[in-house]
Design a protein around this motif. Structure first.
Motif, PDB file in Angstrom:
ATOM      1  N   SER A 249       0.836  -1.194   0.000  1.00  0.00           N
ATOM      2  CA  SER A 249       0.000   0.000   0.000  1.00  0.00           C
ATOM      3  C   SER A 249       0.876   1.251   0.000  1.00  0.00           C
ATOM      4  CB  SER A 249      -0.925  -0.001   1.217  1.00  0.00           C
ATOM      5  OG  SER A 249      -0.167   0.032   2.414  1.00  0.00           O
ATOM      6  N   TRP A 250       0.356   2.321  -0.584  1.00  0.00           N
ATOM      7  CA  TRP A 250       1.147   3.543  -0.692  1.00  0.00           C
ATOM      8  C   TRP A 250       1.332   4.202   0.671  1.00  0.00           C
ATOM      9  CZ3 TRP A 250      -0.695   8.225   0.918  1.00  0.00           C
ATOM     10  CH2 TRP A 250      -2.077   8.329   1.101  1.00  0.00           C
ATOM     11  N   GLU A 251       0.383   4.008   1.601  1.00  0.00           N
ATOM     12  CA  GLU A 251       0.569   4.586   2.932  1.00  0.00           C
ATOM     13  C   GLU A 251       1.781   3.985   3.625  1.00  0.00           C
ATOM     14  OE1 GLU A 251      -2.192   3.062   1.972  1.00  0.00           O
ATOM     15  OE2 GLU A 251      -3.909   4.443   2.116  1.00  0.00           O
ATOM     16  N   PHE A 252       1.876   2.652   3.589  1.00  0.00           N
ATOM     17  CA  PHE A 252       2.989   2.003   4.272  1.00  0.00           C
ATOM     18  C   PHE A 252       4.307   2.279   3.559  1.00  0.00           C
ATOM     19  CE2 PHE A 252       5.799  -1.720   4.703  1.00  0.00           C
ATOM     20  CZ  PHE A 252       6.044  -1.648   6.056  1.00  0.00           C
ATOM     21  N   LEU A 253       4.295   2.294   2.241  1.00  0.00           N
ATOM     22  CA  LEU A 253       5.537   2.568   1.504  1.00  0.00           C
ATOM     23  C   LEU A 253       6.053   3.971   1.805  1.00  0.00           C
ATOM     24  CD1 LEU A 253       4.734   0.930  -1.963  1.00  0.00           C
ATOM     25  CD2 LEU A 253       6.193   0.037  -0.139  1.00  0.00           C
ATOM     26  N   THR A 254       5.141   4.942   1.887  1.00  0.00           N
ATOM     27  CA  THR A 254       5.556   6.297   2.250  1.00  0.00           C
ATOM     28  C   THR A 254       6.103   6.341   3.673  1.00  0.00           C
ATOM     29  OG1 THR A 254       3.843   7.178   0.790  1.00  0.00           O
ATOM     30  CG2 THR A 254       4.805   8.692   2.411  1.00  0.00           C
ATOM     31  N   TYR A 255       5.416   5.646   4.582  1.00  0.00           N
ATOM     32  CA  TYR A 255       5.847   5.632   5.982  1.00  0.00           C
ATOM     33  C   TYR A 255       7.210   4.976   6.135  1.00  0.00           C
ATOM     34  CZ  TYR A 255       5.983   4.087  10.856  1.00  0.00           C
ATOM     35  OH  TYR A 255       6.376   3.829  12.139  1.00  0.00           O
ATOM     36  N   ILE A 256       7.420   3.842   5.495  1.00  0.00           N
ATOM     37  CA  ILE A 256       8.695   3.129   5.657  1.00  0.00           C
ATOM     38  C   ILE A 256       9.824   3.897   4.982  1.00  0.00           C
ATOM     39  CG2 ILE A 256       8.673   1.668   3.600  1.00  0.00           C
ATOM     40  CD1 ILE A 256       9.494   0.550   7.169  1.00  0.00           C
ATOM     41  N   PHE A 257       9.516   4.636   3.911  1.00  0.00           N
ATOM     42  CA  PHE A 257      10.541   5.450   3.254  1.00  0.00           C
ATOM     43  C   PHE A 257      11.001   6.573   4.182  1.00  0.00           C
ATOM     44  CE2 PHE A 257      11.592   9.166   0.582  1.00  0.00           C
ATOM     45  CZ  PHE A 257      12.684   8.646  -0.092  1.00  0.00           C
ATOM     46  N   VAL A 258      10.055   7.266   4.806  1.00  0.00           N
ATOM     47  CA  VAL A 258      10.403   8.333   5.755  1.00  0.00           C
ATOM     48  C   VAL A 258      11.141   7.753   6.957  1.00  0.00           C
ATOM     49  CG1 VAL A 258       9.453  10.107   7.279  1.00  0.00           C
ATOM     50  CG2 VAL A 258       8.499   9.780   4.986  1.00  0.00           C
ATOM     51  N   GLU A 259      10.718   6.588   7.424  1.00  0.00           N
ATOM     52  CA  GLU A 259      11.354   5.984   8.593  1.00  0.00           C
ATOM     53  C   GLU A 259      12.795   5.568   8.301  1.00  0.00           C
ATOM     54  OE1 GLU A 259      10.632   1.916  11.067  1.00  0.00           O
ATOM     55  OE2 GLU A 259       8.984   3.353  11.041  1.00  0.00           O
ATOM     56  N   VAL A 260      13.051   5.033   7.125  1.00  0.00           N
ATOM     57  CA  VAL A 260      14.420   4.629   6.769  1.00  0.00           C
ATOM     58  C   VAL A 260      15.332   5.851   6.688  1.00  0.00           C
ATOM     59  CG1 VAL A 260      15.825   3.672   4.913  1.00  0.00           C
ATOM     60  CG2 VAL A 260      13.761   2.483   5.634  1.00  0.00           C
ATOM     61  N   ILE A 261      14.835   6.931   6.113  1.00  0.00           N
ATOM     62  CA  ILE A 261      15.645   8.157   6.025  1.00  0.00           C
ATOM     63  C   ILE A 261      15.937   8.699   7.425  1.00  0.00           C
ATOM     64  CG2 ILE A 261      15.636  10.550   5.252  1.00  0.00           C
ATOM     65  CD1 ILE A 261      14.133   9.692   2.787  1.00  0.00           C
ATOM     66  N   ALA A 262      14.918   8.740   8.280  1.00  0.00           N
ATOM     67  CA  ALA A 262      15.126   9.235   9.647  1.00  0.00           C
ATOM     68  C   ALA A 262      16.085   8.339  10.421  1.00  0.00           C
ATOM     69  CB  ALA A 262      13.779   9.322  10.372  1.00  0.00           C
ATOM     70  N   PHE A 263      15.990   7.036  10.236  1.00  0.00           N
ATOM     71  CA  PHE A 263      16.886   6.111  10.941  1.00  0.00           C
ATOM     72  C   PHE A 263      18.329   6.303  10.493  1.00  0.00           C
ATOM     73  CE2 PHE A 263      18.981   2.035  11.627  1.00  0.00           C
ATOM     74  CZ  PHE A 263      18.629   1.758  12.932  1.00  0.00           C
ATOM     75  N   CYS A 264      18.534   6.493   9.200  1.00  0.00           N
ATOM     76  CA  CYS A 264      19.895   6.705   8.694  1.00  0.00           C
ATOM     77  C   CYS A 264      20.489   8.004   9.230  1.00  0.00           C
ATOM     78  CB  CYS A 264      19.890   6.709   7.176  1.00  0.00           C
ATOM     79  SG  CYS A 264      19.483   5.105   6.420  1.00  0.00           S
ATOM     80  N   ILE A 265      19.679   9.057   9.287  1.00  0.00           N
ATOM     81  CA  ILE A 265      20.179  10.331   9.815  1.00  0.00           C
ATOM     82  C   ILE A 265      20.547  10.206  11.291  1.00  0.00           C
ATOM     83  CG2 ILE A 265      19.526  12.723  10.324  1.00  0.00           C
ATOM     84  CD1 ILE A 265      17.827  12.685   7.790  1.00  0.00           C
ATOM     85  N   LEU A 266      19.669   9.568  12.078  1.00  0.00           N
ATOM     86  CA  LEU A 266      19.947   9.395  13.498  1.00  0.00           C
ATOM     87  C   LEU A 266      21.159   8.492  13.733  1.00  0.00           C
ATOM     88  CD1 LEU A 266      16.308   8.964  14.837  1.00  0.00           C
ATOM     89  CD2 LEU A 266      17.802  10.930  15.180  1.00  0.00           C
ATOM     90  N   LEU A 267      21.290   7.445  12.927  1.00  0.00           N
ATOM     91  CA  LEU A 267      22.436   6.553  13.076  1.00  0.00           C
ATOM     92  C   LEU A 267      23.743   7.274  12.720  1.00  0.00           C
ATOM     93  CD1 LEU A 267      23.065   3.616  13.831  1.00  0.00           C
ATOM     94  CD2 LEU A 267      22.974   3.055  11.396  1.00  0.00           C
ATOM     95  N   TYR A 268      23.688   8.164  11.732  1.00  0.00           N
ATOM     96  CA  TYR A 268      24.865   8.954  11.372  1.00  0.00           C
ATOM     97  C   TYR A 268      25.250   9.898  12.511  1.00  0.00           C
ATOM     98  CZ  TYR A 268      27.591  12.653   9.142  1.00  0.00           C
ATOM     99  OH  TYR A 268      28.551  13.578   8.843  1.00  0.00           O
ATOM    100  N   LEU A 269      24.254  10.533  13.123  1.00  0.00           N
ATOM    101  CA  LEU A 269      24.542  11.423  14.244  1.00  0.00           C
ATOM    102  C   LEU A 269      25.090  10.654  15.441  1.00  0.00           C
ATOM    103  CD1 LEU A 269      21.384  13.742  14.138  1.00  0.00           C
ATOM    104  CD2 LEU A 269      23.683  14.263  13.314  1.00  0.00           C
ATOM    105  N   TYR A 270      24.611   9.432  15.655  1.00  0.00           N
ATOM    106  CA  TYR A 270      25.017   8.661  16.828  1.00  0.00           C
ATOM    107  C   TYR A 270      26.394   8.026  16.640  1.00  0.00           C
ATOM    108  CZ  TYR A 270      24.921   5.004  20.390  1.00  0.00           C
ATOM    109  OH  TYR A 270      25.240   4.184  21.432  1.00  0.00           O
ATOM    110  N   LYS A 271      26.654   7.490  15.469  1.00  0.00           N
ATOM    111  CA  LYS A 271      27.904   6.768  15.235  1.00  0.00           C
ATOM    112  C   LYS A 271      29.033   7.680  14.757  1.00  0.00           C
ATOM    113  CE  LYS A 271      26.630   2.520  16.198  1.00  0.00           C
ATOM    114  NZ  LYS A 271      27.267   1.736  17.279  1.00  0.00           N
ATOM    115  N   CYS A 272      28.741   8.529  13.790  1.00  0.00           N
ATOM    116  CA  CYS A 272      29.793   9.348  13.190  1.00  0.00           C
ATOM    117  C   CYS A 272      30.014  10.657  13.944  1.00  0.00           C
ATOM    118  CB  CYS A 272      29.455   9.629  11.722  1.00  0.00           C
ATOM    119  SG  CYS A 272      29.312   8.122  10.717  1.00  0.00           S
TER     120      CYS A 272
END
Length: 452
Positions: A249-272
């Motif tokens: 569904s487009w709702e879940f695909l949009t949600y998971i896309f935003v979540e993956v981007i947010a997770f990558c940004i937070l992981l970059y701030l935490y690790k790097c």
């Protein structure tokens, strides 16, 4: 001329559909230029009041003289050919819409029986209560070893393993509860664990009871009541086909896309960037928790469906995909949560984790399982109010918990102002200073004994 030739070609192509030959010449004429005949009595049956039964000229009556006249009646209905095509298209669209509604209706509106709804709530409450007992048993094990001065590792204690077993049983109960009740209800019921843990610590571990504990417990219990009362009483019929449709569904695909981007940004701030802030770590845990809730409810629902004998779900590959996703997200969630517990106090980690985990679980239930579909605004408002009361209650209970009273007096190396806590306080066994502190204390003790 191009439009006239196109219309003529279209009329010629559609003549096998029983179109009158003399009608094709009128297709190129605008509707305003086609005048009704002077009399339609031979086509329309007469009415008792002198008006024809047809509100507008029939299609066959348009084949008259073709005189141009101003028509005061509304625009005539479509030609038989166009009507036939429009009816065909509408019929096919209606069939497709009915099929879509039939396929999504079990997912969106499957009312839960009161028995099933109650079973899910009771299983979740019992599971959280067992978790609170297990946490206090583990805490008591550490306190007892500290009081006895035992150098034996805590994992060799039978009491500690009893606490671990109870925690596993409680988590298994939470897992089973997702198969009976909506995920947006099971996740907020985690406040039961905080309330029960505070009560057990006061009764058995002899911790002091504060006014904030009483106020927080009352607010959390009130919020739990509102959650149970106004939560959605219908849940999706979780099957392998339903999970596959929701994943695409487009709702879940949009949600998971935003979540993956947010997770990558937070992981970059935490690790790097080495940003060791508690909000950054707990947001990482919450983003993983949303995936955990989706996969846990999918696996639990498919197992429940298979046990009830409706349809075996283990033959679908999506079951094993969601199972692997559940295990992986749980493992990384526990990893980040342990790192937060090492860097920050439990009084900060517990309430923030509860708030973030509950919010992510509710959002996942809304977008993936559409649990709030058809819920009245009053129920939604009261449900949100119950969540807010539970959040405030958990913060009041977990805020600055008092230390456990012990019989031994010891110095915490982490409390010395201006000094950093070292990893190895006790010297090495081969060092000359090993045991010197204990010898000095024993000598001083002997001196005091002789003087007395």
């Amino acid at each position: 001329m191009a439009s006239l030739s196109l219309l003529n070609s279209l009329s010629a192509l559609t003549r096998p559909l029983h179109t009158p030959p003399h009608l094709s010449s009128d297709l190129s004429r605008p509707w305003a230029q086609i005048a009704p005949p002077r009399s339609t009595n031979h086509l329309c049956p007469p009415s008792t009041k002198g008006q024809p039964v047809c509100p507008a000229p029939c299609a066959a009556s348009l084949l008259g003289t073709g005189e141009r006249a101003a028509v005061s009646l509304p625009l005539p209905p479509p030609q038989p050919l166009l009507r036939h095509l429009s009816l065909t298209v509408c019929a096919r669209v209606d069939n497709v819409w009915r099929a879509v509604c039939a396929s999504w209706e079990p997912q969106l509106k499957t009312p839960l029986s009161m028995e099933t709804y109650t079973q899910g709530i009771i299983i979740a409450i019992c599971g959280n209560f067992l978790i609170s007992i297990s946490l206090n048993i583990q805490k008591y094990t550490h306190v007892r070893q500290s009081q006895r001065g035992s150098s034996q590792p805590y994992y060799k204690s039978a009491l500690w393993w009893l606490g671990i077993s109870l925690m596993g049983l409680g988590e298994l109960g939470n897992f089973a509860a997702y198969g009976f009740a909506p995920a947006s209800l099971i996740a907020p019921l985690g406040c039961v664990s905080v309330i029960a843990s505070a009560i057990i610590s006061v009764v058995f571990l002899k911790e002091s009871l504060r006014a904030s504990d009483l106020l927080g417990g009352a607010l959390a219990i009130t919020g739990t009541y509102l959650l149970v009362t106004f939560a959605p009483h219908f849940a999706p019929h979780v099957t392998a086909n339903m999970v596959e449709r929701s994943l695409m569904s487009w709702e879940f695909l949009t949600y998971i896309f935003v979540e993956v981007i947010a997770f990558c940004i937070l992981l970059y701030l935490y690790k790097c960037r080495k940003m060791k802030h508690i909000v950054v770590i707990m947001l990482l845990v919450a983003l993983l928790a949303s995936v955990t809730v989706i996969s846990v409810k999918a696996v639990s629902g498919m197992i429940t469906e298979s046990i009830q004998g409706n349809h075996l779900q283990f033959t679908y590959p999506i079951f094993y995909v969601m199972f692997i996703l559940m295990v992986a997200s749980c493992a990384f969630q526990i990893k980040f949560l342990n790192q937060a517990m090492k860097m920050f106090d439990a009084t900060e980690v517990v309430p923030i984790n509860y708030v973030f985990f509950t919010a992510s679980a509710i959002v996942a239930g809304i977008l993936f399982y559409q649990e709030f579909f058809g819920l009245s605004p009053v129920n939604i408002l009261m449900f949100v109010l119950g969540c807010l009361l539970s959040f405030i209650g958990v913060f009041l209970i977990a805020r600055t918990r008092p230390k456990i009273k012990t019989d031994r007096v010891f110095i915490s190396m982490g409390q010395i102002p201006g000094k950093r806590c070292t990893e190895k306080v006790q010297p090495e066994t081969k060092s000359s200073s090993y045991g010197s502190l204990a010898s000095k204390l024993m000598c001083n003790r002997g001196v005091h004994t002789e003087e007395s």
